[in-house]
Design an enzyme around this catalytic site. Sequence first.
Site, PDB file in Angstrom:
ATOM      1  N   LYS A  72       0.800  -1.232   0.000  1.00 61.57           N
ATOM      2  CA  LYS A  72       0.000   0.000   0.000  1.00 61.57           C
ATOM      3  C   LYS A  72       0.837   1.289   0.000  1.00 61.57           C
ATOM      4  O   LYS A  72       0.397   2.307  -0.522  1.00 61.57           O
ATOM      5  CB  LYS A  72      -0.934   0.015   1.213  1.00 61.57           C
ATOM      6  CG  LYS A  72      -2.110  -0.941   1.101  1.00 61.57           C
ATOM      7  CD  LYS A  72      -3.032  -0.747   2.299  1.00 61.57           C
ATOM      8  CE  LYS A  72      -4.264  -1.605   2.202  1.00 61.57           C
ATOM      9  NZ  LYS A  72      -5.218  -1.312   3.275  1.00 61.57           N
ATOM     10  N   ASP A 108     -10.233   3.214   2.218  1.00 58.92           N
ATOM     11  CA  ASP A 108     -10.451   2.571   3.528  1.00 58.92           C
ATOM     12  C   ASP A 108     -11.268   3.454   4.483  1.00 58.92           C
ATOM     13  O   ASP A 108     -12.208   2.988   5.121  1.00 58.92           O
ATOM     14  CB  ASP A 108      -9.110   2.235   4.193  1.00 58.92           C
ATOM     15  CG  ASP A 108      -8.447   1.019   3.565  1.00 58.92           C
ATOM     16  OD1 ASP A 108      -9.166   0.158   3.018  1.00 58.92           O
ATOM     17  OD2 ASP A 108      -7.208   0.928   3.628  1.00 58.92           O
TER      18      ASP A 108
END
Length: 290
Positions: A72, A108
Amino acid sequence: MLKLTGETTVVGVFGDPVAHSLSPLMHNRAFAELGLNWVYVPFHVKPDALGGAVNGVRALGLAGVNVTVPHKVAVMAHLDEIDEEAQAIGAVNTIVNKAGRLVGYNTDGRGFLRSMERQSGRTVEGARVVVIGAGGAAQAILCSLAHKGAASIAVANRTIEKARRLVGTLAKVFGQEARSMEHGSSDERKALSEADIVIHTTTVGMHPRHDEAPPISVDVLRPETLVCDIVYNPRETALIRAARSRGCDVLTGEGMLVYQGAVAFELWTGTTAPDELMLTTLRAALDQRS
Ligand code: ATR
């Protein structure tokens, strides 16, 4: 039934490991439901192959990919553009291929907020919010809390410096005020006793650490408090069980997983995601696993 044709659009997920990922199931079910000729494929990408894999998105014309552990942060160096929220979070979990230009997003935090609004009917506006933890997940959630009108935001972490740094980023990037405090301190107890929403983001209670005691003592919470745990494996953590027996509303972690996927789905397809179906698909898969 999935039918691949010459016109099938491909998306997927880059991870290492990736075999455990439930995203292919969730997205492919959603594509089928909407009659979209799209397919979502898991790609096992080792760290040293990440740059090549990202170039593959361009070369093969994938519409985009999700990016998961451990890529990420590292993936950011390979992209053409990174949106403001992902930049503030310092991590990307979704890439969109815009005519060969790869743009990084982080869904997220937005996924968590949507899960909270849809599944528990609560909003951040006017709420006193306490976030436990200051890792990557906390950072994503806190960035999406900015400017949502919270009455107050407190960040409690075992390593206080990380909480301070995170609060500094929120102030600098978003002009959002928040307080930092040490996990387990009397400041944290006081904040918890006044909280409307508690969001637990640490790895305490996460598989294989099922047996650990809840990270906070629920005795200080008011029954009106909503207690969220972003851990989805196990589906019910010790914290969720304790909060429920205290009489609090609870929100388990599967919602964040579903809705971060739903936001990515919408970025790729421009179509509203069938989120209820994605949620039931994920729940069925988690039930089969446990
Ligand atoms: P993620 O990306 O999932 O948020 P992370 O960035 O590794 O994971 O962050 C893990 C979080 O869990 C951190 O807030 C960590 O606290 P520290 O910053 O002090 O390390 C927290 N954490 C992990 N184990 C913990 C424990 N036993 N007690 C309290 N906090 C814990």
